[in-house]
Design an enzyme around this catalytic site. Structure first.
Site, PDB file in Angstrom:
ATOM      1  N   ARG A 146       0.856  -1.192   0.000  1.00  0.00           N
ATOM      2  CA  ARG A 146       0.000   0.000   0.000  1.00  0.00           C
ATOM      3  C   ARG A 146       0.887   1.236   0.000  1.00  0.00           C
ATOM      4  O   ARG A 146       1.754   1.381   0.859  1.00  0.00           O
ATOM      5  CB  ARG A 146      -0.911   0.023   1.234  1.00  0.00           C
ATOM      6  CG  ARG A 146      -2.022   1.055   1.139  1.00  0.00           C
ATOM      7  CD  ARG A 146      -2.762   1.229   2.446  1.00  0.00           C
ATOM      8  NE  ARG A 146      -2.068   2.149   3.340  1.00  0.00           N
ATOM      9  CZ  ARG A 146      -2.598   2.622   4.481  1.00  0.00           C
ATOM     10  NH1 ARG A 146      -3.796   2.224   4.866  1.00  0.00           N
ATOM     11  NH2 ARG A 146      -1.911   3.450   5.249  1.00  0.00           N
ATOM     12  N   TYR A 194      -2.821  11.623   5.563  1.00  0.00           N
ATOM     13  CA  TYR A 194      -3.170  10.313   6.114  1.00  0.00           C
ATOM     14  C   TYR A 194      -2.201   9.240   5.621  1.00  0.00           C
ATOM     15  O   TYR A 194      -1.855   9.181   4.440  1.00  0.00           O
ATOM     16  CB  TYR A 194      -4.598   9.894   5.725  1.00  0.00           C
ATOM     17  CG  TYR A 194      -4.830   8.452   6.064  1.00  0.00           C
ATOM     18  CD1 TYR A 194      -5.082   8.070   7.378  1.00  0.00           C
ATOM     19  CD2 TYR A 194      -4.722   7.459   5.096  1.00  0.00           C
ATOM     20  CE1 TYR A 194      -5.224   6.738   7.710  1.00  0.00           C
ATOM     21  CE2 TYR A 194      -4.868   6.122   5.421  1.00  0.00           C
ATOM     22  CZ  TYR A 194      -5.125   5.773   6.739  1.00  0.00           C
ATOM     23  OH  TYR A 194      -5.244   4.449   7.066  1.00  0.00           O
ATOM     24  N   ASP A 239      -5.050   3.880  -0.160  1.00  0.00           N
ATOM     25  CA  ASP A 239      -6.175   4.192   0.724  1.00  0.00           C
ATOM     26  C   ASP A 239      -6.525   5.673   0.598  1.00  0.00           C
ATOM     27  O   ASP A 239      -5.722   6.539   0.957  1.00  0.00           O
ATOM     28  CB  ASP A 239      -5.791   3.848   2.168  1.00  0.00           C
ATOM     29  CG  ASP A 239      -6.955   3.980   3.134  1.00  0.00           C
ATOM     30  OD1 ASP A 239      -8.044   4.416   2.714  1.00  0.00           O
ATOM     31  OD2 ASP A 239      -6.773   3.642   4.320  1.00  0.00           O
ATOM     32  N   HIS A 250      -9.143   6.929   2.186  1.00  0.00           N
ATOM     33  CA  HIS A 250      -9.609   7.213   3.558  1.00  0.00           C
ATOM     34  C   HIS A 250     -10.833   8.114   3.587  1.00  0.00           C
ATOM     35  O   HIS A 250     -10.924   9.076   4.359  1.00  0.00           O
ATOM     36  CB  HIS A 250      -8.485   7.803   4.413  1.00  0.00           C
ATOM     37  CG  HIS A 250      -8.515   7.286   5.825  1.00  0.00           C
ATOM     38  ND1 HIS A 250      -8.849   8.062   6.909  1.00  0.00           N
ATOM     39  CD2 HIS A 250      -8.259   6.052   6.312  1.00  0.00           C
ATOM     40  CE1 HIS A 250      -8.806   7.340   8.014  1.00  0.00           C
ATOM     41  NE2 HIS A 250      -8.449   6.104   7.676  1.00  0.00           N
ATOM     42  N   GLU A 295      -8.943   1.945  -1.994  1.00  0.00           N
ATOM     43  CA  GLU A 295      -9.696   1.656  -0.759  1.00  0.00           C
ATOM     44  C   GLU A 295     -10.421   2.886  -0.233  1.00  0.00           C
ATOM     45  O   GLU A 295      -9.901   4.001  -0.292  1.00  0.00           O
ATOM     46  CB  GLU A 295      -8.705   1.142   0.290  1.00  0.00           C
ATOM     47  CG  GLU A 295      -9.289   0.882   1.662  1.00  0.00           C
ATOM     48  CD  GLU A 295      -8.206   0.576   2.682  1.00  0.00           C
ATOM     49  OE1 GLU A 295      -8.514   0.646   3.887  1.00  0.00           O
ATOM     50  OE2 GLU A 295      -7.068   0.271   2.293  1.00  0.00           O
ATOM     51  N   GLU A 314     -13.678  -1.354   6.452  1.00  0.00           N
ATOM     52  CA  GLU A 314     -13.045  -1.535   7.752  1.00  0.00           C
ATOM     53  C   GLU A 314     -13.843  -0.875   8.874  1.00  0.00           C
ATOM     54  O   GLU A 314     -13.696  -1.253  10.038  1.00  0.00           O
ATOM     55  CB  GLU A 314     -11.605  -1.013   7.745  1.00  0.00           C
ATOM     56  CG  GLU A 314     -11.452   0.486   7.666  1.00  0.00           C
ATOM     57  CD  GLU A 314      -9.998   0.912   7.639  1.00  0.00           C
ATOM     58  OE1 GLU A 314      -9.563   1.626   8.556  1.00  0.00           O
ATOM     59  OE2 GLU A 314      -9.283   0.523   6.698  1.00  0.00           O
ATOM     60  N   ARG A 332     -13.681  -5.327   3.368  1.00  0.00           N
ATOM     61  CA  ARG A 332     -12.627  -5.209   4.378  1.00  0.00           C
ATOM     62  C   ARG A 332     -13.141  -5.231   5.813  1.00  0.00           C
ATOM     63  O   ARG A 332     -12.390  -4.962   6.756  1.00  0.00           O
ATOM     64  CB  ARG A 332     -11.825  -3.927   4.117  1.00  0.00           C
ATOM     65  CG  ARG A 332     -10.988  -4.056   2.867  1.00  0.00           C
ATOM     66  CD  ARG A 332     -10.086  -2.890   2.593  1.00  0.00           C
ATOM     67  NE  ARG A 332      -9.521  -2.179   3.724  1.00  0.00           N
ATOM     68  CZ  ARG A 332      -8.526  -2.638   4.490  1.00  0.00           C
ATOM     69  NH1 ARG A 332      -7.985  -3.830   4.249  1.00  0.00           N
ATOM     70  NH2 ARG A 332      -8.074  -1.902   5.487  1.00  0.00           N
ATOM     71  N   GLU A 344      -4.206  -7.424   5.128  1.00  0.00           N
ATOM     72  CA  GLU A 344      -3.353  -6.293   5.484  1.00  0.00           C
ATOM     73  C   GLU A 344      -2.432  -6.670   6.638  1.00  0.00           C
ATOM     74  O   GLU A 344      -2.818  -7.396   7.553  1.00  0.00           O
ATOM     75  CB  GLU A 344      -4.216  -5.083   5.875  1.00  0.00           C
ATOM     76  CG  GLU A 344      -3.411  -3.841   6.222  1.00  0.00           C
ATOM     77  CD  GLU A 344      -4.277  -2.650   6.583  1.00  0.00           C
ATOM     78  OE1 GLU A 344      -3.757  -1.517   6.550  1.00  0.00           O
ATOM     79  OE2 GLU A 344      -5.471  -2.840   6.884  1.00  0.00           O
ATOM     80  N   TRP A 375     -12.243  12.644   8.079  1.00  0.00           N
ATOM     81  CA  TRP A 375     -10.878  12.235   8.340  1.00  0.00           C
ATOM     82  C   TRP A 375     -10.643  10.829   7.792  1.00  0.00           C
ATOM     83  O   TRP A 375      -9.664  10.578   7.135  1.00  0.00           O
ATOM     84  CB  TRP A 375     -10.548  12.256   9.842  1.00  0.00           C
ATOM     85  CG  TRP A 375      -9.116  11.828  10.052  1.00  0.00           C
ATOM     86  CD1 TRP A 375      -8.007  12.628   9.894  1.00  0.00           C
ATOM     87  CD2 TRP A 375      -8.634  10.549  10.393  1.00  0.00           C
ATOM     88  NE1 TRP A 375      -6.865  11.896  10.120  1.00  0.00           N
ATOM     89  CE2 TRP A 375      -7.216  10.592  10.436  1.00  0.00           C
ATOM     90  CE3 TRP A 375      -9.243   9.322  10.653  1.00  0.00           C
ATOM     91  CZ2 TRP A 375      -6.420   9.493  10.738  1.00  0.00           C
ATOM     92  CZ3 TRP A 375      -8.459   8.224  10.958  1.00  0.00           C
ATOM     93  CH2 TRP A 375      -7.059   8.310  11.001  1.00  0.00           C
TER      94      TRP A 375
END
Length: 402
Positions: free
Chosen positions: A147, A159, A210, A212, A236, A262, A283, A339, A402
């Site tokens: 990643r 991030y 990612d 995010h 992601e 996630e 995820r 991961e 965030w």
């Protein structure tokens, strides 16, 4: 057989972890991860005040009935706190059952579906040169999938990118810190990063990224389209997923594979995403979605629609969750990738484990149960320290995801 004791262990060997230990009248015990990053004490309270008192005296072998009792029997269902607490109970009970059967957990689930478990790690840098060096180091460690996160010019803190020499840990302050975000600067820069990574390392390594939850659907579609020449393994968390139909728009505009989940807590959070084939990887984690019992249902449902698993595995999950996840990965037919954000030596000492890593792949080990234990005396040497995740604001001050 009856449950005679259950206790919550909170420790901070570099970051906070919450562990549930369930003990039976035969002396066999199981442990489960109950860590919810930045909200650890909320799960502790839910376990100690509401769930543990109901566990005492129950048969630990009745995993399904206990799961249904705490889920279906609750008026206030789902949510991260409740489902994390339920996951801890569920994983600890599966640990006990596998120990009773004297077999590793993956055998109890149905046996292995592969010989080794592909994993990806994180490579990040404050600028392009340091990011390329981080990718090189990860590749030298044997990782076949990496990643990539990179600092963005004009943004002070990005991030996934550490601001010091230590591993990236977002929960970095007693109270939430404030970061500043610019979608325009990010979108203009990230495709160049992946162009440079592909130029440097070629086409064979799997690359992941990612977002995010930072983009709108059409912005995510633009990014996915821009990244298509670099053949990502996945993009992601492109958008906040409360509106599952957002992914329909992204899917219409790009062939870059999509991963999300996630922060999900149940199958209802991803049902539309899966059945409409708007994503490629789910995820959702064992620790935040009610444990192994519900993740089996999510994975089986996903398999009907060509969606594969890709468990979250950052250090906001303890080695207990990692061990359980690897046994699940070994078994689940529609596995995608796991991961891996490496735990520190301190963390591994508190949680001795049977799983091993070699040349980009994991194996869960053959120890009965999920193969992870906790050294309670050592854990007691690391007291809890409150740590909160940041918040994001746009450059004009508007609060953002965030």
């Amino acid at each position: 057989m009856k449950i005679v004791d259950a206790k919550v262990i909170v420790t901070c060997p570099g970051r906070n972890f919450v562990t549930l230990k369930i003990v039976t009248d035969q002396g066999i015990y199981g442990i489960g991860d109950a860590t919810l990053n930045g909200r650890e004490k909320s799960v502790v309270s839910y376990l100690e005040d509401y769930l543990i008192p109901v566990l005492i005296g129950r048969d630990p072998q009745q995993i399904e009935d206990i799961w249904q009792f705490f889920y279906r029997g609750a008026y206030w269902r789902r949510g991260p706190v409740g489902m994390t607490a339920l996951a801890a109970i569920d994983v600890a009970l599966w640990d006990i059952k596998a120990k009773l059967a004297n077999m590793p957990l993956y055998q109890l689930l149905g046996g292995k579906s592969r010989e080794r478990i592909l994993s990806y790690t994180h490579a990040n840098g404050k600028d392009l040169d340091s990011t390329l060096e981080a990718v090189r180091k990860a590749k030298d460690k044997g990782y076949k999938a990496i990643r990539v996160q990179c600092g963005i010019p004009g943004i002070a803190k990005t991030y996934g990118v550490s601001t010091n020499t230590k591993s990236y840990e977002p929960a970095d302050a007693d109270l939430p810190s404030v970061e500043v975000w610019s979608t325009e600067k990010y979108l203009n820069y990230i495709p160049d990063v992946f162009a440079a990574v592909r130029k440097e390392f070629g086409p064979d390594i799997h690359l992941l990224h990612d977002v995010h939850h930072r983009l709108t659907p059409i912005e995510a579609a633009r990014l996915g389209k821009a990244l298509e020449p670099y053949h990502l393994f996945w993009m992601e968390d492109a958008v906040p997923a409360e509106n599952q139909e957002s992914f329909k728009l992204i899917r219409q505009h790009t062939t870059t594979p999509l991963a999300v989940g996630e922060v999900f807590n149940s199958i209802h959070d991803c049902r539309e995403l899966i059945q409409n084939q708007w994503i490629d990887y789910i995820r959702t984690t064992i620790v935040h979605a009610g444990g192994i019992s519900q993740m089996r249902r999510i994975a089986d449902f996903a398999s009907l629609f060509h969606v594969r698993t890709g468990f979250h595995g950052a250090t906001d999950l303890s080695p207990v969750c990692m061990g359980a996840a690897l046994h699940f990965d070994y078994w689940v037919p529609n596995f995608g990738i796991q991961e891996h954000m490496a735990h520190s030596e301190q963390m591994n000492a508190v949680f001795p484990h049977a799983y091993t890593f070699n040349d980009g792949y994991f194996t869960p080990g053959e120890k009965p149960g999920h193969g992870v234990d906790i050294d309670e005396k050592l854990a007691a040497q690391y007291p809890y320290k409150r740590a909160c995740l940041p918040v994001n604001r746009l450059e004009d001050g508007t609060l953002w995801h965030w």
